[in-house]
Design a protein around this motif. Structure first.
Motif, PDB file in Angstrom:
ATOM      1  N   PHE A 115       0.829  -1.195   0.000  1.00 52.81           N
ATOM      2  CA  PHE A 115       0.000   0.000   0.000  1.00 52.81           C
ATOM      3  C   PHE A 115       0.864   1.245   0.000  1.00 52.81           C
ATOM      4  O   PHE A 115       1.774   1.371   0.816  1.00 52.81           O
ATOM      5  N   SER A 116       0.559   2.185  -0.880  1.00 53.39           N
ATOM      6  CA  SER A 116       1.266   3.457  -0.900  1.00 53.39           C
ATOM      7  C   SER A 116       0.821   4.292   0.296  1.00 53.39           C
ATOM      8  O   SER A 116      -0.370   4.425   0.557  1.00 53.39           O
ATOM      9  N   ILE A 117       1.770   4.860   1.013  1.00 51.99           N
ATOM     10  CA  ILE A 117       1.434   5.764   2.109  1.00 51.99           C
ATOM     11  C   ILE A 117       1.567   7.211   1.680  1.00 51.99           C
ATOM     12  O   ILE A 117       1.294   8.116   2.453  1.00 51.99           O
ATOM     13  N   ASP A 118       1.947   7.412   0.440  1.00 44.80           N
ATOM     14  CA  ASP A 118       2.174   8.761  -0.065  1.00 44.80           C
ATOM     15  C   ASP A 118       1.113   9.184  -1.077  1.00 44.80           C
ATOM     16  O   ASP A 118       1.057  10.330  -1.463  1.00 44.80           O
ATOM     17  N   ALA A 119       0.265   8.261  -1.511  1.00 46.28           N
ATOM     18  CA  ALA A 119      -0.737   8.561  -2.522  1.00 46.28           C
ATOM     19  C   ALA A 119      -2.101   8.760  -1.876  1.00 46.28           C
ATOM     20  O   ALA A 119      -2.360   8.307  -0.780  1.00 46.28           O
ATOM     21  N   VAL A 120      -2.976   9.434  -2.586  1.00 49.54           N
ATOM     22  CA  VAL A 120      -4.359   9.549  -2.145  1.00 49.54           C
ATOM     23  C   VAL A 120      -5.001   8.184  -2.326  1.00 49.54           C
ATOM     24  O   VAL A 120      -4.846   7.548  -3.364  1.00 49.54           O
ATOM     25  N   TRP A 121      -5.718   7.726  -1.313  1.00 45.02           N
ATOM     26  CA  TRP A 121      -6.308   6.387  -1.353  1.00 45.02           C
ATOM     27  C   TRP A 121      -7.478   6.371  -2.322  1.00 45.02           C
ATOM     28  O   TRP A 121      -8.470   7.047  -2.146  1.00 45.02           O
ATOM     29  N   ASP A 122      -7.332   5.566  -3.383  1.00 43.94           N
ATOM     30  CA  ASP A 122      -8.412   5.453  -4.362  1.00 43.94           C
ATOM     31  C   ASP A 122      -8.563   4.029  -4.887  1.00 43.94           C
ATOM     32  O   ASP A 122      -9.066   3.812  -5.970  1.00 43.94           O
ATOM     33  N   ASN A 123      -8.125   3.062  -4.108  1.00 46.96           N
ATOM     34  CA  ASN A 123      -8.178   1.639  -4.457  1.00 46.96           C
ATOM     35  C   ASN A 123      -7.272   1.266  -5.619  1.00 46.96           C
ATOM     36  O   ASN A 123      -7.324   0.145  -6.092  1.00 46.96           O
ATOM     37  N   THR A 124      -6.438   2.171  -6.119  1.00 48.03           N
ATOM     38  CA  THR A 124      -5.515   1.820  -7.194  1.00 48.03           C
ATOM     39  C   THR A 124      -4.111   1.556  -6.677  1.00 48.03           C
ATOM     40  O   THR A 124      -3.250   1.154  -7.431  1.00 48.03           O
ATOM     41  N   ASN A 125      -3.898   1.809  -5.387  1.00 45.34           N
ATOM     42  CA  ASN A 125      -2.544   1.598  -4.866  1.00 45.34           C
ATOM     43  C   ASN A 125      -2.423   0.292  -4.095  1.00 45.34           C
ATOM     44  O   ASN A 125      -1.528   0.139  -3.302  1.00 45.34           O
ATOM     45  N   ILE A 126      -3.303  -0.660  -4.346  1.00 45.96           N
ATOM     46  CA  ILE A 126      -3.212  -1.983  -3.724  1.00 45.96           C
ATOM     47  C   ILE A 126      -2.508  -2.921  -4.689  1.00 45.96           C
ATOM     48  O   ILE A 126      -2.846  -2.989  -5.855  1.00 45.96           O
ATOM     49  N   LYS A 127      -1.535  -3.633  -4.188  1.00 45.10           N
ATOM     50  CA  LYS A 127      -0.903  -4.705  -4.956  1.00 45.10           C
ATOM     51  C   LYS A 127      -0.817  -5.904  -4.039  1.00 45.10           C
ATOM     52  O   LYS A 127      -0.196  -5.833  -2.995  1.00 45.10           O
ATOM     53  N   ASP A 128      -1.466  -6.978  -4.384  1.00 39.81           N
ATOM     54  CA  ASP A 128      -1.402  -8.191  -3.578  1.00 39.81           C
ATOM     55  C   ASP A 128      -0.374  -9.131  -4.169  1.00 39.81           C
ATOM     56  O   ASP A 128      -0.333  -9.342  -5.374  1.00 39.81           O
TER      57      ASP A 128
END
Length: 181
Positions: A153-166
């Motif tokens: 999870f990016s801690i620097d980006a605005v959360w928009d469900n695009t910064n998830i990588k499983d």
């Protein structure tokens, strides 16, 4: 109520010594994080929901215990901690948490402002977040034991469900709670 302690393992002249009374009186310890940026403190997550606390102690001697002054309910059903200073001077303690409404989230607590201000970083995670770590690269790596994955999870980006990588695991054996790399 079960009280436990935090032990200190000391290596001197190739001999290990164990100090089982390094920090005592911890109720139901959940996780621990080392803060190498802010004066060498340990942050201990402990308690039972809804009475969960985070205690800061000096890493050198276990003294100077300070319970962080968080509003009741800020953390409710936590599983993991990690500390990062991705941006110089902005140091945060990240807590994997499920709130009172059952929403899976990651909360950040400022360690730089002296007031321990808490805010939501990521909310509405599909699964309960578990143990966490980071590489000081702007991402949190979070175990998901329900789906046997490791989330990035990016801690620097605005959360928009695009910064998830499983990262799908091949198979976890019974002795592993998560995959690390």
């Amino acid at each position: 109520m079960l009280f436990r302690s935090v032990s200190q393992l000391i290596l001197t002249d190739d001999v290990f010594q164990l100090n089982n009374s390094f920090v005592t009186g911890i109720v139901n310890p959940i996780d621990i994080a080392y803060d190498k940026y802010g004066g060498e403190h340990l942050y201990i997550l402990s308690g039972n929901s809804p009475s969960v606390i985070i205690t800061r102690v000096n890493v050198s001697d276990g003294a100077g215990a300070l319970v962080l002054p968080l509003a009741f309910g800020t953390i409710y059903d936590p599983n993991g901690l990690t500390i990062d200073e991705f941006k110089p001077g902005e140091r945060f303690l990240y807590v994997a948490n499920t709130n009172q409404d059952g929403t899976n989230q990651i909360v950040k607590i400022s360690l730089s402002d002296g007031a321990y201000t808490a805010s939501l970083v990521i909310g509405n995670l599909p699964n309960k977040p578990g143990k966490m770590t980071n590489k000081h690269d702007g991402f949190l790596y979070v175990c998901n034991t329900q789906a046997n994955t490791l989330g990035k999870f990016s801690i620097d980006a605005v959360w928009d469900n695009t910064n998830i990588k499983d990262r799908k695991s091949t198979r976890l054996n019974s002795s592993h709670r998560c995959i690390s790399y």
